[in-house]
Scaffold this motif. Structure first.
Motif, short mmCIF file in Angstrom:
data_model
loop_
_atom_site.label_atom_id
_atom_site.label_comp_id
_atom_site.label_asym_id
_atom_site.label_seq_id
_atom_site.Cartn_x
_atom_site.Cartn_y
_atom_site.Cartn_z
N GLY A 84 1.01 -1.42 0.01
CA GLY A 84 -0.03 -0.16 -0.12
C GLY A 84 0.88 1.35 -0.17
N ASP A 89 -2.41 6.87 1.63
CA ASP A 89 -1.83 6.58 2.77
C ASP A 89 -0.50 5.90 2.44
OD1 ASP A 89 -1.34 5.56 5.28
OD2 ASP A 89 -3.33 4.85 5.83
N PRO A 90 0.61 6.06 2.75
CA PRO A 90 0.99 7.45 3.63
C PRO A 90 1.31 8.75 3.09
CG PRO A 90 3.05 5.90 3.05
CD PRO A 90 1.72 5.37 2.25
N GLU A 91 0.58 8.87 1.91
CA GLU A 91 0.58 10.29 1.58
C GLU A 91 0.19 11.22 2.57
OE1 GLU A 91 -0.05 7.86 -0.40
OE2 GLU A 91 0.61 8.15 -2.40
N ASN A 127 -7.61 7.67 -7.09
CA ASN A 127 -8.45 7.01 -5.86
C ASN A 127 -9.12 8.38 -5.11
OD1 ASN A 127 -6.84 4.65 -5.59
ND2 ASN A 127 -5.00 5.75 -5.14
N ARG A 138 -9.71 9.61 -2.40
CA ARG A 138 -9.26 9.97 -0.71
C ARG A 138 -8.12 10.32 -0.66
NH1 ARG A 138 -5.85 6.07 -0.90
NH2 ARG A 138 -6.26 4.24 -2.12
#
Ligand code: GLY
Length: 418
Positions: A225, A288-290, A283, A285
């Motif tokens: 991810g 993550d981890p952005e 995406n 939203r």
């Protein structure tokens, strides 16, 4: 109870939501901060409601707790239609509705939009039948990209090096009833994450981030991810202009033209190739981890931005941020294939200014333990990227759990992109 500020509910339980809680808690406009379900890190900043885990429960909670604004972290509640439910009930919520959320929850839908809107992207075909997909592989050559069209928690993409890997990936996805795959040509280039906040009419762009999605140094190993992010990624004026003209602007126009109501964060996963930027995915939203790297750079200004987006009144962007930020994921042993859960986490003293976001932790009595694949994110901001990276890597030496793994080359090869 502070009633003069805004009461905000965050939906979600990961590092992104902890970073949202951290940034929102620095806003002078905040009243009470609530999170559902939340996590042990978020619980230090917000009142958590661990039992609230369905759209109906979130709505009930928002009503009972006089919530003024709900912010949705992950994609799954958006795909379930939590925004539609809140809007029907007349409650303010930030995020795209169920229909617009298909930009992430159906990769096939997203690729169709990119095609119709004239956005440069990888050549593709979509299938629901295994034999047809297998027969199409020679058109794409190897390596080939195989994507689960549905949400897969960041694990739906396989880069298959040969026919046997491609066939296994197709079989794994298409054995599920109703599943679809997107098969794409493999492109080479440098990835960046372009995030914008949309208010239904206009877009406010955040500083560009760069995630590192492969598990190991040198972009080796399986896709995850995301193992670490730097922000802002320096890009030339020319590339910045192309990202706006070729990706963001046609997306905004396409959303309007298609009647897709979009109030929320839109994340464009872009590959910068020799032929220019190509959109790999949307995406719906914060990344993550952005989020863990980006949000600490915004100071206390996040709440007013999110409120403006939810009410359709965004200021003109982009934002001028000072300095640089890095976020490093500390992952469980065995991640991403089979994370080893339950290890005790020991955290020593961290230098001031280093933030520790909880991504997947749990409390067993007083002891903090590993509760998922990506366990913690360390973040530091500094005047420049090398200093921010030095701080997060020094902090990583102060955290221990059995099996802990992290990449040691986040941001190491960052160079201005043209
Ligand atoms: N960091 C990649 C993602 O959020 O999907």
């Amino acid at each position: 109870m502070a009633r003069d500020g805004m009461n905000v509910l965050i939906i979600g339980s990961g590092g992104r939501e902890h970073a949202l809680a951290d940034a929102l808690s620095r806003s002078p406009e905040l009243g009470r901060l609530l999170a559902a379900p939340g996590n042990p890190g978020i619980a230090q900043l917000a009142t958590c409601f661990p039992g609230a885990d369905t759209p109906g429960r979130w709505l009930e909670l928002a009503r009972d707790q006089a919530v003024d604004l709900t912010v949705v972290g992950p994609e799954a509640p958006l795909a379930l239609g939590v925004v539609d439910l809140f809007r029907e009930a007349g409650l303010a919520i930030l995020g795209p509705d169920r229909s617009a959320s298909r930009l992430e929850s159906s990769k096939r839908f997203a690729k169709g939009c990119m095609e119709r809107w004239g956005i440069p992207t990888a050549r593709y075909a979509a299938f629901s039948e295994f034999g047809e997909a297998l027969r199409a592989l020679p058109d794409f050559g190897f390596p080939v990209v195989i994507k689960d069209s549905a949400l897969a928690g960041g694990k739906g993409v396989t880069i298959a090096a040969d026919p046997s890997q491609a066939s296994s990936a197709l079989e794994r996805i298409l054995s599920r009833a109703g599943a679809e795959v997107v098969v794409e040509e493999f492109l080479q280039g440098t990835e960046l994450s372009l995030l914008a906040l949309m208010d239904g009419q206009s877009a406010f762009t955040f500083p560009i981030c760069q995630d590192h999605k492969a598990q190991r140094e040198g972009d080796q190993g399986p896709m995850t991810g995301g193992m670490g992010v730097i922000c802002p990624l320096p890009v030339s004026q020319e590339l910045r202009g192309r990202l706006d003209r070729e990706i963001l602007e046609p997306t905004l126009q396409g959303l309007h033209g298609g009647g897709l109501a979009y109030r929320g964060v839109l994340y464009c996963g872009v590959l910068v190739t020799e032929q220019g930027p190509k959109l790999l995915e949307y995406n719906v939203r914060f990344g993550d981890p952005e989020a863990e790297a980006l949000l600490p750079l915004l100071g206390g200004g996040l709440l007013s931005l999110l409120r403006a987006a939810a009410s359709g009144r965004l200021p003109a962007g982009p934002l001028d941020v000072q300095g640089a930020s890095a976020a490093l994921i500390l992952a469980a042993g065995g991640y991403p294939q089979a994370a080893q859960l339950g290890a005790k986490i020991e955290i020593g003293d961290l230098a001031s200014g280093v933030r520790l976001f909880h991504c997947a932790t749990a409390r067993r009595g007083e002891q903090l333990v590993v509760a998922g694949g990506r366990v913690l994110a360390l973040q530091a901001s500094a005047a420049d990227l090398p200093s921010a990276l030095a701080s997060v890597y020094a902090a990583a030496e102060r955290v221990r759990f059995d099996g802990m793994q992290f990449r040691r080359d986040i941001g190491l090869h960052a160079a201005a992109l043209r």
